[in-house]
Structures are given as C-alpha cells and as structure tokens.
Write a protein that holds these residues in place. Structure first.
Motif, PDB file in Angstrom:
ATOM      1  N   THR A 112     -25.939   8.392  -2.856  1.00 39.19           N
ATOM      2  CA  THR A 112     -26.106   7.972  -1.454  1.00 39.19           C
ATOM      3  C   THR A 112     -25.035   6.961  -1.030  1.00 39.19           C
ATOM      4  OG1 THR A 112     -27.551   6.031  -1.731  1.00 39.19           O
ATOM      5  CG2 THR A 112     -28.610   8.185  -1.836  1.00 39.19           C
ATOM      6  N   THR A 154     -27.641  10.055   6.089  1.00 42.10           N
ATOM      7  CA  THR A 154     -29.014  10.285   5.636  1.00 42.10           C
ATOM      8  C   THR A 154     -29.337  11.779   5.627  1.00 42.10           C
ATOM      9  OG1 THR A 154     -29.582   8.172   6.577  1.00 42.10           O
ATOM     10  CG2 THR A 154     -31.396   9.621   6.095  1.00 42.10           C
ATOM     11  N   GLU A 177     -29.135   1.817   8.024  1.00 37.60           N
ATOM     12  CA  GLU A 177     -29.072   3.166   7.441  1.00 37.60           C
ATOM     13  C   GLU A 177     -29.835   3.257   6.114  1.00 37.60           C
ATOM     14  OE1 GLU A 177     -24.734   4.415   9.351  1.00 37.60           O
ATOM     15  OE2 GLU A 177     -24.894   4.046   7.190  1.00 37.60           O
ATOM     16  N   LEU A 186     -32.861   5.827   5.459  1.00 38.95           N
ATOM     17  CA  LEU A 186     -32.936   6.731   4.307  1.00 38.95           C
ATOM     18  C   LEU A 186     -34.291   6.588   3.607  1.00 38.95           C
ATOM     19  CD1 LEU A 186     -31.737   8.686   2.208  1.00 38.95           C
ATOM     20  CD2 LEU A 186     -30.778   6.708   1.041  1.00 38.95           C
TER      21      LEU A 186
END
Ligand code: SF4
Length: 520
Positions: A162, A188, A242, A246
C-alpha cells in the motif's frame, strides 16, 4: 521468447508463508503479447534448468541474502542461451556484480513496474541495454499483481503493498535510502481491488508488505503546524486521510479476513489510528523495537523509540487496541552486555508480544552501518574462502561467519549462543500456548501454536544455528508442518465477492463502538 520470473532460494520448503509479491507484479507488468510468464519461487521448489530454452528471457530478483543463489541461476540461464535480467534491491546496489557473477545482460535499477515492458521488448529485438533505470515511481503507477497465476495451495498468506518509502533513517536499514523517505502511497481503489481478487481465490490472510504503514506521525503534523508549513501540513494531512480511507474500506471486507503490516512504535501514541487498524481487520504488526535501552537505540539512530517501562507500556497499547505485535530486536549492538539478552526476553514477555524475532546485528549493503563498517575495514579487509568479508554474501554459506561486527566485550560465539537461547525460550511450546490466550477459538490457538513453531524453525534454526543436524531437522520439520498449517489460513473461495464501494465506507470514528475482534 518465453518469459521466466525466478525468486532464488537455496532452501525450499514446499509450502511458503507469504507470496513473494514481486513475481506477480512483474507478471502484471509483462505485456500480454509475451504470454503468461513462467513463475518459479525457489522457496517452494528449485527451478528445473530444462525449462529454460535458448532465446527465453529470465528475470531474477535478488536481495542480499539470496544474491549468491541468484548468480548461480543467472549463469545457468546464460549457458542455456537465455537473456538474463537482474533486478531487486541488491542488483540496484551492485549492478556490476550481477554482470560479473550472474552473467546479467541487463540490470534494472529501482522499481521495475514501469520499465519491465521496455526491457522485454528490447530483449525480443536483440537490443537489450546493460542498464534500465526504473527509478522511484509514484503510488498511482504501482502495477497490480496478477494473482490468478499464483499456485493457491502453496502459500499461507498473500501480500499486497500500500505504500513504499519511509521517512525515518535507521542506521541498519536500507529502505529509506533505496525506496526514499517520501512515502509513495498507492490509491485505495487499487489496493482494495487486489485484496478482493485474493479473497475470491480463497486467501483470507494478507500481509500489507509496506515499508512503514504509519508514514505520518502526530509529531510530524504538530511540527508542520507549529512552523507554519502550510503546504507540508496539507500534504501530510492528505496522506493521513488516505490511510484512514483505506482502513475504512478494509473494514467492509468479509470478516473472516485478517491483515498484518509493519509499523513504527510511534503509532502507539495515536489511539484513533490503532482503533481504525483494528476495525480494518489489521490484526498484527511488525514493530521494530530493536533495543530495550536508550544507549542501544542511540546505536541504531532510533531514539524516536522508547526504552524501559515506557517501551513495555507502548507495546501493550497496541494490544489493548486489538493490534497484536511481532517485536523485532537486534543483538550485538556495541552497548549490549550479557545481561541485555535476559532483559530483552523479559521485555518481550511483559509487553505481551504475540511473536518476536531476535536478529544479530549485520551490516546490510545500502545502510549507514554498512558504509561505516566497510570504511573501517579499509582497502584490504580479511578474506574468507578467497572473498573479502565486505562482500560477505558471496562467501559460501558453510564458511559464512554468523557475526561481522566485532563486539567490544563479547565474542561472536557468545552473542550467537545467547541469541539462540532467547529464541528457544520465547518459542517453547508452553510459552507459546500461554501467549495464545488472547485467541478465543481453539482452532485459532492451534494455528497460533503451529505458526509460531514454523516461524521459529524457518528463521531461527536455519538462520543462526551452527549445528548442521539442527538446521536439517528444522528444515524437515517445517516442510512437514507447513502443508497442514496452510489449511488453517485458507478460506473457501468467494468467487462472487464484489469490490466494496468507497461511499459505503463509514468514516473512522463512527465504528469505534465495535469491540476488538480477538476470536480468530
Ligand atoms: S527500520 Fe523501519 S522505521 Fe527505520 S528506516 Fe527502516 S523501515 Fe523506516
């Protein structure tokens, strides 16, 4: 031209814990015109050289620990008339070595995602370049892995990335120098789509293979605010938002799933983040504790960590919020003494760690420690089996020393023996069973017991033991146990699982009433 992607390893266990992600990412980056790549992960089984034919392209990814085996494979592929391409962190640091010892026709430096199609096209036209600069690509350019090619029945956990890069600068770690200090976060949507694909295949457990899952600390935000750095503050707030987005979307995924990541200890100061992790089913995290004393932390430039009772309290905080910790400790630091081993084992116990690893200080290429060590040894370092000790990864395994850094008061053997004793004590059957008491389901406790023993055998006995009978027994034991153990982690494939929509994700904070899920 057929494409091969090979993950080298001199030890194969038949079943592996985590998928080597790079194989499936480069498969994703391979233009469809070349067909599906032939993927070999030697942690499962060794490559059959007959598979490689003249004119094929063979991509070999290496890190320092498997470089020697990688070079052997490169020479084999070259002798069979294939194009040989090296990549990975070690090849990025030592491209000439990959050419000299691994017969590389080409070396990819940095991220391979974007440059790989060009490498293959050039090879197919007989115009392969010696070097391809992959650089550091942005998060929205990371290529998704082609998981439909994975042999599902051979791995316990899958892996998804990620974020690349880490803002810290620990002296023993090369991540901040190779992947950079600016976090490059993936979108995401891309992360969730990959995870859904994996759950469709039956993977319930997924490692978030990130350099540092917590790239923005509360202190970073406070400093930017206090110093009036508006642009910097906005950038940090976006990164943080963010992360929460996620985690909110991970929470929408089937509740039989679990995630594991790597994170710095500073996250313990951020209860909102830890709660969001728990709700996002991130059940465990590797935390680099490294040392239990202030002097030890100074030794590795990690004084942002805590020592003593503060350390125990911080590690317990993760657990209180439903995030279980794999603590990583380093032995052999200049300030270590014989008492350090006992003290570390006691901290690991009192802090309620679920797992722990105890590694011996080793200078890895690309790190500050390595540069210092190499400089200190001068132009004529000691040689072992004709190899300068500063190129230690080229020394045949059986001659390789266990410790490279002379310690001011303890011998290498003493450090190795004491390290082994700490592993043995931490992973005794009784101690593991006691530690598993946070799991309600009996099957979950059995899985915890088995994975703990496999972890210990894979990483301790085969890594630091000098007794060859013990190493061989460990490899055999792991081979037997890994297969049934995999079933404990597998789920029924959910072929119809849909990607949850962003707008359906409830913002973090609205879900805090959920109790920690400790039953699995
Ligand atoms: S050890 Fe962890 S925190 Fe330190 S630089 Fe490496 S990835 Fe970052």
């Amino acid at each position: 031209m057929r494409i091969h992607l090979v993950n080298p390893s001199s030890v194969s266990f038949g079943t592996a814990v985590i998928t080597p992600r790079w194989l499936y990412v480069l498969a994703g980056a391979t233009p469809r015109a070349f067909g599906d790549p032939i993927i070999t992960d030697e942690t499962l089984e060794q490559i059959d050289p007959q598979q490689v034919q003249a004119g094929d392209a063979v991509g070999i990814g290496i890190h320092t620990a498997n470089a020697l085996r990688g070079y052997e494979l490169g020479r084999m592929a070259k002798a069979r008339g294939a194009h040989v391409i090296f990549g990975g962190i070690h090849a990025t640091l030592y491209p000439q070595e990959a050419r000299d010892l691994g017969s590389a026709d080409a070396v990819v430096l940095g991220d391979g995602d974007m440059v790989w199609p060009q490498v293959l096209t050039d090879c197919s036209r007989g115009k392969c370049q010696p070097t391809y600069a992959g650089g550091r690509i942005e998060g929205d350019q990371f290529v998704a892995a082609r998981w439909e090619l994975v042999p599902r029945e051979r791995y316990m956990w899958a892996s998804v990335q990620t974020v690349r890069g880490c803002p810290k600068h620990c002296s023993f770690c090369s991540v901040w120098r190779t992947d950079g200090q600016r976090p490059r976060q993936r979108t995401t949507d891309a992360v969730i789509e990959e995870i859904v694909q994996l759950r469709r295949l039956g993977f319930r457990y997924i490692a978030l293979a990130d350099d540092n899952f917590y790239p923005v600390t509360l202190t970073d935000l406070e400093l930017a605010r206090r110093n009036g750095h508006t642009a910097r503050l906005a950038e940090l707030e976006t990164l943080r938002r963010e992360r929460f987005e996620l985690m909110a979307r991970l929470a929408q995924l089937p509740h039989d799933m679990g995630f594991f990541t790597q994170i710095t200890m500073e996250a313990a100061e951020d209860p909102e983040f830890l709660d969001a992790m728990r709700e996002g089913q991130i059940k465990g995290a590797l935390v680099g504790v490294e040392a239990v004393t202030p002097q030890g932390l100074k030794d590795v430039y990690k004084d942002f960590n805590k020592a003593g009772e503060d350390l125990v309290e911080r590690l317990q905080t993760f657990r209180r919020h439903g995030v279980y910790v794999l603590g990583s400790f380093i032995f052999g630091l200049p300030s270590d003494s014989p008492e350090t081993f006992e003290a570390t084992a006691a901290v690991a116990d009192r802090a309620g760690l679920a797992f722990a690893q105890f590694v011996m200080l080793t200078p890895f290429p690309g790190t500050v420690d390595y540069d210092r060590w190499e400089k200190k040894l001068g132009d004529h370092p000691q040689e072992i089996a004709g190899v300068p000790i500063t190129r230690r990864w080229l020394i045949p395994q059986e001659h390789r020393p266990k410790l490279y850094w002379p310690h001011p008061t303890m011998s290498a053997d003493e450090i190795r023996e004491r390290t082994q004793q700490v592993w043995d004590k931490f992973y005794q059957w009784g101690a593991i069973w006691k530690r598993s008491n946070f799991i309600h389901a009996r099957s979950g406790r059995v899985a915890f017991l088995l994975i703990s023993r496999i972890y210990r055998h894979m990483y301790a006995d085969t890594g630091i033991a000098t007794d060859s009978a013990r190493v061989a027994w460990s490899a055999r034991w792991t081979r037997w146990m890994a297969k049934p153990c995999r079933l404990l982690f597998a789920g029924k494939p959910m072929a119809d699982l849909q990607v949850p929509r962003l707008e359906e994700a409830r913002p973090a904070g609205q879900r805090l009433e959920t109790a920690p899920d400790t039953g699995d």
